[in-house]
Design an enzyme around this catalytic site. Structure first.
Site, short mmCIF file in Angstrom:
data_model
loop_
_atom_site.label_atom_id
_atom_site.label_comp_id
_atom_site.label_asym_id
_atom_site.label_seq_id
_atom_site.Cartn_x
_atom_site.Cartn_y
_atom_site.Cartn_z
N LYS A 279 0.79 -1.32 -0.06
CA LYS A 279 -0.12 -0.23 0.15
C LYS A 279 0.81 1.29 0.11
O LYS A 279 2.09 1.14 0.56
CB LYS A 279 -0.98 0.13 1.19
CG LYS A 279 -1.90 -1.01 1.32
CD LYS A 279 -2.84 -0.89 2.66
CE LYS A 279 -3.92 -1.83 2.64
NZ LYS A 279 -5.11 -1.68 1.73
N ARG A 353 -10.54 -11.25 2.33
CA ARG A 353 -11.26 -12.31 2.02
C ARG A 353 -10.64 -14.02 2.23
O ARG A 353 -11.22 -14.85 2.05
CB ARG A 353 -11.84 -12.03 0.55
CG ARG A 353 -10.64 -11.92 -0.62
CD ARG A 353 -11.06 -11.14 -1.80
NE ARG A 353 -11.25 -9.67 -1.49
CZ ARG A 353 -11.46 -8.72 -2.49
NH1 ARG A 353 -11.76 -9.15 -3.55
NH2 ARG A 353 -11.32 -7.44 -2.01
N1 BES Z 1 -7.84 -3.69 4.67
C1 BES Z 1 -8.11 -3.32 3.51
C2 BES Z 1 -9.67 -2.38 3.32
C3 BES Z 1 -9.62 -1.03 4.24
C4 BES Z 1 -9.23 0.12 3.32
C5 BES Z 1 -9.90 -0.89 5.45
C6 BES Z 1 -9.41 1.33 4.06
C7 BES Z 1 -10.08 0.19 6.03
C8 BES Z 1 -9.84 1.37 5.27
C9 BES Z 1 -8.31 -4.62 2.55
O1 BES Z 1 -7.43 -5.39 2.92
C10 BES Z 1 -7.78 -3.84 1.38
O2 BES Z 1 -6.66 -3.59 0.95
N2 BES Z 1 -8.86 -4.13 0.34
C11 BES Z 1 -8.26 -3.54 -1.11
C12 BES Z 1 -9.03 -4.61 -2.11
C13 BES Z 1 -8.40 -4.49 -3.52
C14 BES Z 1 -6.78 -4.92 -3.33
C15 BES Z 1 -9.05 -5.39 -4.24
C16 BES Z 1 -8.87 -2.34 -1.23
O3 BES Z 1 -10.12 -1.74 -0.93
O4 BES Z 1 -8.22 -1.29 -1.96
MN MN Z 2 -5.81 -5.28 2.24
#
Ligand code: BES
Ligand code: MN
Ligand code: ZN
Length: 502
Positions: A279, A353
């Site tokens: 990230k 997931r």
């Molecule tokens: N933990 C994150 C989602 C999240 C984002 C929670 C912001 C709280 C605040 C999750 O694991 C994630 O990274 N999701 C990705 C999925 C994508 C790679 C398909 C996302 O939402 O960008």
């Molecule tokens: Mn994630």
């Protein structure tokens, strides 16, 4: 802080402050507020006439009693329009009033049974809302601050004052409110802890302690057992971390039957760096809260153990870090989940997931009749619903209706999202049974559709709390940082299911 119910007359209570109320559409003070007004020789009426007290929701006005009452201060809290009063508004107004009084150094305060008798709000509901409002609104996380407490002060006691006839109902409501609020604050504590203090092992330890304190059965599966069970999703995510993953199971037995009436599942990523699909660094510290679903499940189980519904309930939290490393999961890798389905990894950042897939399989293997999971699953859900509503995704309309109702009762707003078959296609993989990302469009829905692959026909609701698990502002009983969502929704749901089972 201690919340208690005492019998007597609010005009005779000794306290640093007593809390009465006024409605926006009211003409003059009523009930207990009128009695206090009389003792103050009409000071409240006068402020109303002058337009100083308007009764707007969460308005706080102080009147000094100057010896006319044993309490030094009278606080008039605005409750908005009487016809629109709800327990959520009482919860919020009490929270705001308590914070206002804490700032001004009040240590012992008392209140009337706010809103009881209005819009069918019972004495019990009123006391529950007051207790939750006070305990949730005064919450703060100071675990790692070594300097002395700024002279914020602390409210030591809140007394709900009523007649002796009303006392049993008020006590019942207050006790329930206390259990729910303390569980919510427990979840908040876990979420607010940084990832170096809340590793999967620490989470498991908290679960163990709570199980011991409240008489729950606890099982913690280690890496070897996960491997035996074929939990390829959880093990895959854990590969890049030096912290051992933990699969936490809490069981509550409320009847003698073997069947598990409902399983509550929560995502327990104690830190989500994204893994190899790393990230951006901006706001990355917020990803210490990626175990909010898991914390909520552990806390809800603690509340359930105290409220003792006649159901058998399993709480399941797959816990691990998601970090990049030489041995980390890579995009393109293929994993096999506990039910044998193969998953192509498109992004290692879609890790929630993967671990929930195994948790859902585990719950099904143990014969859970209903499934509800809570997860900070997608940024897409946060974009769609903001920090106001949790997103609900379901394969069963009846169950999702009950979850939304349980949330409404708690003041935790939930909005149902679509689950049309058309979205399923987006998760199709060329090289495995399914892939872990279905593209940017409808990202919250394709994530839910991914989970659905591991649920089959068991009635199931998925709650995406990515937007609602943290707050960047103080609002009513919500404070900055972790909100504790959806602890009270989960507990209310279980209580409502237990009620209809009777
Ligand atoms: N933990 C994150 C989602 C999240 C984002 C929670 C912001 C709280 C605040 C999750 O694991 C994630 O990274 N999701 C990705 C999925 C994508 C790679 C398909 C996302 O939402 O960008
Ligand atoms: Mn994630
Ligand atoms: Zn995550």
């Amino acid at each position: 802080m201690e919340v208690k119910v005492i019998t007597g007359n609010i005009t005779e209570v000794e306290a640093d402050a007593i809390i009465v109320n006024f409605y926006e559409d009211g003409k003059s003070p009523e009930g207990d507020t009128a009695a206090v007004d009389k003792a103050l020789d009409g000071a409240i009426s006068q402020l109303i006439a002058q337009g100083e007290i308007k009764g707007k929701l969460n308005e706080v006005t102080v009147v000094y009693s100057l010896g006319k009452l044993p309490a030094a201060r009278v606080v008039v809290t605005g409750l908005g329009k009487q016809a629109e009063l709800t327990t959520s508004k009482i919860r919020g107004a009490v929270a705001e009033t308590c914070r206002w009084l804490r700032k001004r150094g009040a240590a012992n305060i008392a209140t009337i049974a706010q809103g009881a008798g209005v819009n069918e709000i019972s004495l019990e509901n009123s006391a529950q809302a007051i207790t939750e409002g006070a305990l949730l609104g005064l919450y703060s996380f100071r675990q790692h601050i070594t300097r002395e407490e700024e002279k914020l002060g602390e409210i030591k006691s809140l007394s709900i004052v009523a007649t002796s006839e009303a006392k049993p109902q008020l006590e019942a409501g207050s006790t329930k409110g206390k259990i729910l609020a303390e569980a919510t604050n427990l979840a908040r504590d876990m979420v607010n802890e940084p990832a170096n203090y809340m590793t999967p092992s620490h989470m498991a330890e908290r679960a163990r302690e709570l199980a011991k304190r409240y008489g729950l059965e606890v099982t913690i599966l280690e890496r070897e057992q996960m491997a035996e069970l074929g939990m390829g999703g959880l093990l895959g995510v854990a590969q890049g971390s030096r912290e051992p993953p933990k699969f936490i199971v809490l069981s509550y037995k409320g009847n003698d039957a073997a069947e598990i009436n409902i399983a509550l599942l929560g995502k327990g990523i104690t830190f989500d760096s994204g893994g190899i699909s790393i990230k951006p660094s901006e706001k990355l510290e917020e990803m210490k809260g990626d175990m909010a679903g898991g914390a909520a499940v552990i806390a809800a189980m603690a509340a359930i153990a105290q409220l003792k519904p006649k159901l058998n309930i399993m709480g399941i939290v797959p816990a691990t870090e998601n970090l990049p490393d030489g041995s980390a999961l890579k995009p393109g890798d293929i994993l096999t989940a506990m039910n044998g389905k193969t998953i192509e990894i498109i992004s290692t950042d879609a890790e929630g997931r993967l671990i929930l897939a195994d948790a859902l399989c585990y719950a099904k293997k143990h014969g859970a009749r209903l499934l509800v999971d809570a997860a900070t699953l997608t940024g897409a859900c946060r974009i769609a619903l903001g920090d106001v509503c949790t997103g609900a995704f379901a394969n069963n309309q009846e169950l999702v209706g009950k979850v939304i109702a349980a949330g409404a009762e708690a003041g935790e707003l939930i909005w149902q999202m679509p689950m049309y078959d058309e979205y399923r296609e987006l998760n199709k993989s060329e090289v495995a049974d399914i892939k872990n990302v279905g593209g940017r469009l409808g990202g919250a829905i394709t994530a839910a559709k991914f989970l659905a692959e591991f649920v089959d026909d068991t009635p199931w609701v998925h709650l995406d709390i990515a937007g609602t698990s943290m707050s960047d502002k103080e609002r009513g009983y919500v404070v900055k940082g972790a909100t504790g969502v959806p602890v009270r929704t989960l507990v209310n749901l279980v209580l409502s299911l237990a009620k209809e089972n009777k």
